[in-house]
Scaffold this active site. Sequence first.
Site, mmCIF file in Angstrom:
data_model
loop_
_atom_site.group_PDB
_atom_site.id
_atom_site.type_symbol
_atom_site.label_atom_id
_atom_site.label_comp_id
_atom_site.label_asym_id
_atom_site.label_seq_id
_atom_site.Cartn_x
_atom_site.Cartn_y
_atom_site.Cartn_z
ATOM 1 C CG ASP A 64 1.137 -65.706 -8.444
ATOM 2 O OD1 ASP A 64 0.418 -64.969 -9.131
ATOM 3 O OD2 ASP A 64 2.202 -65.322 -7.924
ATOM 4 C CD GLU A 131 -9.934 -74.731 -7.103
ATOM 5 O OE1 GLU A 131 -8.920 -75.181 -6.565
ATOM 6 O OE2 GLU A 131 -11.011 -74.523 -6.496
#
Length: 251
Positions: A64, A131
């Site tokens: 998050d 990522e």
Amino acid sequence: MDYKTIKVTREGNVCTLQIHRPQNNNTIDNLLIDEMSVALEACLEDVTVVILKGLPHVFCFGADFNFAKNQVNDGQQQDPEPLYDLWYLLATGPFISIACVEGKANAGGIGFVAACDIVLSSEQAVYSLSEMLFGLFPACVMPYLMRKIGYQKANHMTLMTKPVNAKAAQEIGLVDEVSSALEQTLRACLMRVKCLSKAAITRHKRYMHEFNPVLQQMKPTSLKANLEVFSDVDNIKLIMRYVETGQMPWE
């Protein structure tokens, strides 16, 4: 417990945990990690099967970033160890862990998928590691992913950052079965694994972990690498900008 981020149901020796943060795209924050850990700890004694689910449109979308932004503003840094330990419990605990994946599984969501013993997927599910786009890399996910699909496939998935459909995920070994009727496939799976005793499952899981102890061996390296990338000022700026403006790193 009055869970805020998950839904827990129990039927006999089968426990179902559903990640339920619909307003936050089923992302991971500290409360989710804490509640999932408590729920799994409660399964240690007599549960033989743990089913992990998400929402129809998203299984789990990873960290998050809004939560991460608030931590940065408060001068804090996310501790990756509790999440690593949660995945470790899914992977090595004395129960059969089954991931039922619909929708998107991204970044840390892949950690949940890779940690489970059996992965059942809907045809519409999509798997990705995003990522590297933010200057990060999935340090804590990698031991679980490499254990499941191998070094080069995990490396390729990380570097490419592109979504992988359910069929491709099955081909590389991330998914065990792809189904157009996921609940029916789950029921068929449960018909088999519910017949297994707690003792047999416990001994098998212990043996498999001793046979391939990579998760324990790689933990210090993974935690160190995770802290390094999440303390990089440039990476933090990219995350903050994305949260505030929706602008992607390459834009």
